[in-house]
Design a protein around this motif. Structure first.
Motif, mmCIF file in Angstrom:
data_model
loop_
_atom_site.group_PDB
_atom_site.id
_atom_site.type_symbol
_atom_site.label_atom_id
_atom_site.label_comp_id
_atom_site.label_asym_id
_atom_site.label_seq_id
_atom_site.Cartn_x
_atom_site.Cartn_y
_atom_site.Cartn_z
ATOM 1 N N ASP A 130 -21.132 12.508 2.193
ATOM 2 C CA ASP A 130 -20.665 12.077 3.420
ATOM 3 C C ASP A 130 -19.241 11.500 3.212
ATOM 4 O O ASP A 130 -19.105 10.314 2.862
ATOM 5 C CB ASP A 130 -21.670 11.055 4.185
ATOM 6 N N SER A 162 -23.893 5.015 5.334
ATOM 7 C CA SER A 162 -23.453 6.481 6.171
ATOM 8 C C SER A 162 -24.226 6.164 7.493
ATOM 9 O O SER A 162 -25.085 5.885 7.567
ATOM 10 C CB SER A 162 -24.030 7.485 5.492
ATOM 11 N N ASN A 222 -25.138 10.374 8.230
ATOM 12 C CA ASN A 222 -26.102 11.363 7.311
ATOM 13 C C ASN A 222 -27.186 10.578 6.918
ATOM 14 O O ASN A 222 -27.033 9.415 5.871
ATOM 15 C CB ASN A 222 -25.212 11.787 6.027
#
Length: 211
Positions: free
Chosen positions: A97, A119, A122
């Protein structure tokens, strides 16, 4: 649970199902549907028990190691890898990511440095951190990985360096963690998946340093 206990369970289950099948209710349309459901459960329940038994006999410690040779002096490779921020150039996990939030604590390339990530887009990347735990110059770097989400856990990782010649070296990357019961049933799949990720990261490291 002992084998004879499973045998007794199967006998009781079979007896109960036979009695249900002879019950007048099961002669109706609804009863026949329930009978089909019971037959399905008759297969699934023993299967689930067998899988849990296998998980109980399977080890919980996940250990794997991958290696690659690199056509660069050992000192050059070590000095590149020791800085965790350089891992963004070859580690598949750091690349999952590009938009993840990064937080750095301490001095990179020294014991105690922490690279934390978070993240929001994700779920597989989640939230965690990697800390440098030990450095043996031109020999090895040890890390502790702490995962906070989507599942809490901890793992140990180590990168070892071995000189092959004045212009090449061998890099070995190991990973060790514990899989809780009954998740450890999927140990072979986890090893295969993580092994591929480790090897890809090493291949990218080789490409990055040699080119």
């Amino acid at each position: 649970m002992e084998i004879f206990e499973f045998d007794a369970y199967f006998k009781l289950l079979g007896l109960a199902l036979r009695k249900l099948n002879h019950n007048p209710i099961f002669q109706t349309h609804i009863g026949k549907r329930m009978s089909v459901l019971i037959e399905i459960l008759r297969v699934l329940i023993p299967l689930a028990i067998i899988l849990l038994l296998i998980a109980g006999l399977t080890g919980k410690r996940l250990q794997l190691e991958k290696s690659i040779s690199i056509k660069q002096p050992l000192e050059t490779v070590f000095d590149f890898v020791r800085f965790t921020q350089n891992h963004e150039q070859f580690s598949v996990w750091f690349q999952m990511d590009p938009e993840m939030k990064r937080t750095l604590r301490g001095e990179d390339g020294t014991v105690g440095f922490v690279y934390a990530w978070n993240s929001e887009t994700n779920r597989n990347v989640g939230n965690g951190e990697q800390e440098i735990k030990e450095i043996q110059t031109n020999k090895s770097i040890s890390y502790t990985l702490r995962f906070f989400s989507p599942r809490a856990g901890e793992a140990d990782s180590r990168i070892l360096f071995e000189e092959l010649s004045s212009e090449s070296c061998l890099v070995r990357w190991s990973f060790e963690s514990e899989m809780k019961y009954p998740s450890n049933l999927f140990m072979p799949l986890a090893k295969r998946f993580l092994g591929k990720q480790l090897q890809k990261s090493l291949t990218q490291l080789k490409s990055t340093i040699e080119n």
